[in-house]
Design a protein around this motif. Structure first.
Motif, mmCIF file in Angstrom:
data_model
loop_
_atom_site.group_PDB
_atom_site.id
_atom_site.type_symbol
_atom_site.label_atom_id
_atom_site.label_comp_id
_atom_site.label_asym_id
_atom_site.label_seq_id
_atom_site.Cartn_x
_atom_site.Cartn_y
_atom_site.Cartn_z
ATOM 1 N N GLY A 24 24.976 59.678 85.807
ATOM 2 C CA GLY A 24 24.537 59.984 87.169
ATOM 3 C C GLY A 24 23.927 61.351 87.289
ATOM 4 O O GLY A 24 23.609 61.799 88.388
ATOM 5 N N THR A 25 23.726 62.073 86.171
ATOM 6 C CA THR A 25 23.128 63.400 86.189
ATOM 7 C C THR A 25 22.071 63.469 85.094
ATOM 8 O O THR A 25 21.855 62.519 84.346
ATOM 9 C CB THR A 25 24.178 64.495 85.932
ATOM 10 N N GLY A 26 21.420 64.618 84.994
ATOM 11 C CA GLY A 26 20.449 64.833 83.936
ATOM 12 C C GLY A 26 19.045 64.473 84.365
ATOM 13 O O GLY A 26 18.786 64.044 85.486
ATOM 14 N N ASP A 27 18.113 64.662 83.471
ATOM 15 C CA ASP A 27 16.708 64.358 83.707
ATOM 16 C C ASP A 27 16.161 63.648 82.473
ATOM 17 O O ASP A 27 15.937 64.270 81.444
ATOM 18 C CB ASP A 27 15.926 65.644 83.992
ATOM 19 N N PRO A 28 15.968 62.310 82.517
ATOM 20 C CA PRO A 28 16.148 61.489 83.706
ATOM 21 C C PRO A 28 17.626 61.226 84.031
ATOM 22 O O PRO A 28 18.473 61.452 83.168
ATOM 23 C CB PRO A 28 15.451 60.176 83.311
ATOM 24 N N VAL A 29 17.891 60.767 85.241
ATOM 25 C CA VAL A 29 19.261 60.472 85.642
ATOM 26 C C VAL A 29 19.775 59.274 84.847
ATOM 27 O O VAL A 29 19.116 58.242 84.746
ATOM 28 C CB VAL A 29 19.336 60.164 87.152
ATOM 29 N N LEU A 30 20.943 59.418 84.247
ATOM 30 C CA LEU A 30 21.532 58.335 83.469
ATOM 31 C C LEU A 30 22.243 57.360 84.404
ATOM 32 O O LEU A 30 23.124 57.763 85.165
ATOM 33 C CB LEU A 30 22.537 58.895 82.458
ATOM 34 N N PRO A 31 21.880 56.074 84.392
ATOM 35 C CA PRO A 31 22.551 55.095 85.262
ATOM 36 C C PRO A 31 24.044 55.034 84.962
ATOM 37 O O PRO A 31 24.447 55.049 83.797
ATOM 38 C CB PRO A 31 21.853 53.776 84.920
ATOM 39 N N VAL A 32 24.866 54.959 85.987
ATOM 40 C CA VAL A 32 26.309 54.926 85.809
ATOM 41 C C VAL A 32 26.738 53.535 85.345
ATOM 42 O O VAL A 32 26.429 52.538 85.999
ATOM 43 C CB VAL A 32 27.028 55.275 87.131
ATOM 44 N N PRO A 33 27.443 53.414 84.203
ATOM 45 C CA PRO A 33 27.884 52.093 83.749
ATOM 46 C C PRO A 33 28.944 51.523 84.700
ATOM 47 O O PRO A 33 29.834 52.243 85.149
ATOM 48 C CB PRO A 33 28.467 52.362 82.361
ATOM 49 N N THR A 34 28.852 50.245 84.991
ATOM 50 C CA THR A 34 29.789 49.621 85.926
ATOM 51 C C THR A 34 30.698 48.592 85.275
ATOM 52 O O THR A 34 31.756 48.280 85.812
ATOM 53 C CB THR A 34 29.019 48.935 87.067
ATOM 54 N N THR A 35 30.303 48.047 84.132
ATOM 55 C CA THR A 35 31.145 47.059 83.451
ATOM 56 C C THR A 35 31.422 47.451 82.003
ATOM 57 O O THR A 35 32.553 47.372 81.541
ATOM 58 C CB THR A 35 30.496 45.665 83.489
ATOM 59 N N LYS A 36 30.395 47.867 81.282
ATOM 60 C CA LYS A 36 30.530 48.255 79.877
ATOM 61 C C LYS A 36 29.932 49.643 79.667
ATOM 62 O O LYS A 36 28.886 49.970 80.226
ATOM 63 C CB LYS A 36 29.807 47.258 78.957
ATOM 64 N N GLY A 37 30.611 50.467 78.857
ATOM 65 C CA GLY A 37 30.106 51.790 78.532
ATOM 66 C C GLY A 37 30.019 51.974 77.030
ATOM 67 O O GLY A 37 30.775 51.351 76.275
ATOM 68 N N SER A 38 29.090 52.827 76.585
ATOM 69 C CA SER A 38 28.976 53.111 75.159
ATOM 70 C C SER A 38 28.306 54.464 74.959
ATOM 71 O O SER A 38 27.428 54.842 75.729
ATOM 72 C CB SER A 38 28.175 52.019 74.431
ATOM 73 N N ARG A 39 28.735 55.208 73.973
ATOM 74 C CA ARG A 39 28.130 56.483 73.589
ATOM 75 C C ARG A 39 28.423 56.743 72.111
ATOM 76 O O ARG A 39 29.307 56.111 71.513
ATOM 77 C CB ARG A 39 28.688 57.644 74.424
ATOM 78 N N GLU A 40 27.688 57.708 71.527
ATOM 79 C CA GLU A 40 27.954 58.097 70.160
ATOM 80 C C GLU A 40 28.433 59.540 70.120
ATOM 81 O O GLU A 40 28.058 60.355 70.957
ATOM 82 C CB GLU A 40 26.714 57.925 69.282
ATOM 83 N N VAL A 41 29.284 59.825 69.111
ATOM 84 C CA VAL A 41 29.859 61.153 68.949
ATOM 85 C C VAL A 41 29.525 61.663 67.548
ATOM 86 O O VAL A 41 29.848 60.999 66.551
ATOM 87 C CB VAL A 41 31.388 61.131 69.136
ATOM 88 N N LEU A 42 28.873 62.800 67.472
ATOM 89 C CA LEU A 42 28.584 63.413 66.184
ATOM 90 C C LEU A 42 29.854 64.076 65.657
ATOM 91 O O LEU A 42 30.463 64.903 66.337
ATOM 92 C CB LEU A 42 27.474 64.459 66.343
ATOM 93 N N VAL A 43 30.255 63.723 64.417
ATOM 94 C CA VAL A 43 31.482 64.293 63.853
ATOM 95 C C VAL A 43 31.221 65.166 62.628
ATOM 96 O O VAL A 43 32.157 65.773 62.098
ATOM 97 C CB VAL A 43 32.499 63.188 63.507
ATOM 98 N N GLY A 44 29.963 65.237 62.171
ATOM 99 C CA GLY A 44 29.663 66.155 61.086
ATOM 100 C C GLY A 44 29.072 65.493 59.864
ATOM 101 O O GLY A 44 28.779 64.284 59.853
ATOM 102 N N SER A 45 28.914 66.266 58.805
ATOM 103 C CA SER A 45 28.219 65.800 57.600
ATOM 104 C C SER A 45 29.155 65.451 56.454
ATOM 105 O O SER A 45 28.701 65.227 55.331
ATOM 106 C CB SER A 45 27.231 66.874 57.139
ATOM 107 N N HIS A 46 30.463 65.410 56.739
ATOM 108 C CA HIS A 46 31.423 65.172 55.655
ATOM 109 C C HIS A 46 31.811 63.698 55.593
ATOM 110 O O HIS A 46 32.418 63.164 56.531
ATOM 111 C CB HIS A 46 32.674 66.025 55.856
ATOM 112 N N PRO A 47 31.500 63.010 54.491
ATOM 113 C CA PRO A 47 31.906 61.600 54.345
ATOM 114 C C PRO A 47 33.385 61.494 53.995
ATOM 115 O O PRO A 47 34.027 62.471 53.588
ATOM 116 C CB PRO A 47 31.028 61.113 53.192
ATOM 117 N N GLY A 48 33.930 60.300 54.169
ATOM 118 C CA GLY A 48 35.304 60.039 53.790
ATOM 119 C C GLY A 48 36.337 60.741 54.643
ATOM 120 O O GLY A 48 37.476 60.932 54.206
ATOM 121 N N THR A 49 35.967 61.140 55.849
ATOM 122 C CA THR A 49 36.898 61.832 56.749
ATOM 123 C C THR A 49 37.487 60.846 57.748
ATOM 124 O O THR A 49 36.765 60.034 58.343
ATOM 125 C CB THR A 49 36.189 62.968 57.505
#
Length: 445
Positions: free
Chosen positions: A392-417
């Motif tokens: 609901g914020t930003g440019d462009p405005v991100l539509p607010v999820p109403t039933t399903k949500g999804s995002r990605e999280v960067l955790v770094g460059s180390h494999p096997g963690t």
């Protein structure tokens, strides 16, 4: 400004048992590249809550930004899932939805869905009829390459015959050379500055103004959102305060909001708005035509007292209505309002950043229902807060999820963690809900 039709479908998607299918008149566009209209209501509903969707389809080759969707509900209070992008108004059973500024254009050959909620308050399964829409392609002569429009910058009423309009200039595109000012749909001024006075108005009268910019290349932007102002009453004209609004009713609309209804007040000159009080404190206002309102940000399983007053053109306030009480319902999970995201899933993925392989967690979940609009989620990694997501914020405005949500999280460059991950939502009353189930994932080698 040319007017075109927009294909419109209103679909009520509801929770609970029992089902109903209500056919509604549908009209297809007469031209292959034009805009038609079609409506339907389907699926299951309960007498306590339903979720609805207004679906817009633009078959034309130009975007539509100045549109208005309308429909009627058999009964109940209608609310928006995304008040940042749309403006909803309900008068009795009639509902109107408009975009706010340029936040909800319907792209050429594109679609847009507007999510709404319907609270029938135990009075039967709601029905939607009479869906229709109208809109202006491209907001005038704009080709759609620039979607920025002027925005209200603090306009105000000067006295009983004049108002002062102020607006913020649009961004992007060619330089703006002038602005066109419209009063109740008719152009009344052309100015080079971002402010102007409109004079010789009638006392105690409601006016709707809007502004569009003309760029150096001759194109016009879309219109600003309506700037609605009511002039003051003439000296000595408004001698009495408004009559008290009648028959105030308050009904809980779930754990975190309540719906109010009342009969319109009258005044010797004009009623210009209403003030809504919760437990003796003013919490919001409504315009002169309103006979209902939704009060949000409440706490589950809590009793509230509401009053409403009317205000006239000279600022006089009526006596309050009789007090109406409503008790919000218990939270869906019975845990003090701490609803948790469901169906939580987490997988790993990689992306190349130059010569470095970065690892990500792809998260998905079901949005908690019946707890107000949720725009914010918090991610925990290994028991500690790691990232906050906001819609609901930003440019462009991100539509607010109403039933399903999804995002990605960067955790770094180390494999096997190995990571343990869980999320929680900020609920409609501003409190944090319970955590989802906690999952363990391992980045690839």
């Amino acid at each position: 400004m040319s007017r075109k039709r927009i294909a419109l479908a209103c679909a009520a998607v509801v929770v609970g048992v029992g089902s109903v299918v209500i056919p509604v008149a549908a009209n297809a566009g007469e031209e292959e590249d034009g805009l038609g209209a079609a409506c339907r209501v389907a699926d299951q509903a309960t007498v306590w809550w339903a979720s609805g969707e207004v679906s817009l389809a633009n078959k034309g080759d130009r975007p539509v930004r100045d549109w208005t969707a309308e429909f009627d509900v058999s009964q109940g209070q209608v609310t928006l899932d995304n008040p940042w992008a749309y403006e909803l108004r309900q008068v009795g059973k009639h509902v109107t939805v408009k975009p706010i500024a340029d936040r909800a254009d319907v792209a050429a050959k594109g679609n847009r869905a507007v999510k709404v909620g319907i609270n029938p308050a135990g009075k039967g399964i709601p029905k939607i009829t009479g869906c229709r829409v109208k809109g202006a392609a491209g907001g005038g002569s704009d080709t759609g390459t620039n979607t920025s429009v002027p925005a209200d910058g603090g306009s105000f009423v000067k006295d009983d015959t004049a108002v002062h309009l102020m607006w913020k200039p649009p961004t992007g595109g060619a330089e703006v050379v002038r602005y066109e000012v419209f009063q109740d749909g008719k152009q009344v001024k052309t100015v080079k500055d971002t402010m102007t006075d409109i004079e010789r108005l009638a006392p105690a009268t409601r006016y709707a103004f809007k502004v569009r910019a003309v760029r150096a290349d001759g194109r016009t932007t879309g219109f600003s959102k309506d700037i609605v102002l009511t002039t003051l009453a003439a000296p000595g004209q408004d001698k009495a305060k408004p009559v008290i609004p009648a028959d105030l009713e308050a009904t809980a609309s779930g754990p975190y909001q309540a719906s109010l209804r009342w009969r319109a007040a009258t005044d010797d000159v004009a009623v210009t708005g209403y003030r809504i009080y919760r437990d003796g404190t003013k919490v919001q206002e409504a315009d002169a035509k309103a006979t209902s309102a939704t009060v949000s940000g409440l706490t589950a399983s809590t009793a509230y007292r509401f009053k409403v007053t009317a205000v006239d053109a000279s600022g006089k306030e009526s006596d309050p209505t009789r007090e109406a009480q409503a008790t919000t319902t218990a939270a869906p999970d019975g845990n003090g309002g701490k609803a948790a995201p469901g169906d939580f899933a987490a997988t790993t993925a990689t992306k190349q950043d130059g010569g470095v392989t970065q690892h990500y967690l792809n998260l998905a979940w079901s949005v908690p229902q019946g707890v107000g609009q949720i725009t914010t989620y918090q991610v925990y990694l290994n028991g500690k807060p790691a990232q906050t997501f906001m819609w609901g914020t930003g440019d462009p405005v991100l539509p607010v999820p109403t039933t399903k949500g999804s995002r990605e999280v960067l955790v770094g460059s180390h494999p096997g963690t190995t990571y343990s991950v869980k999320i929680r939502a900020r609920l409609g009353d501003g409190t944090w809900g319970a955590f989802s189930r906690e999952l363990t994932v391992k980045t690839g080698s």
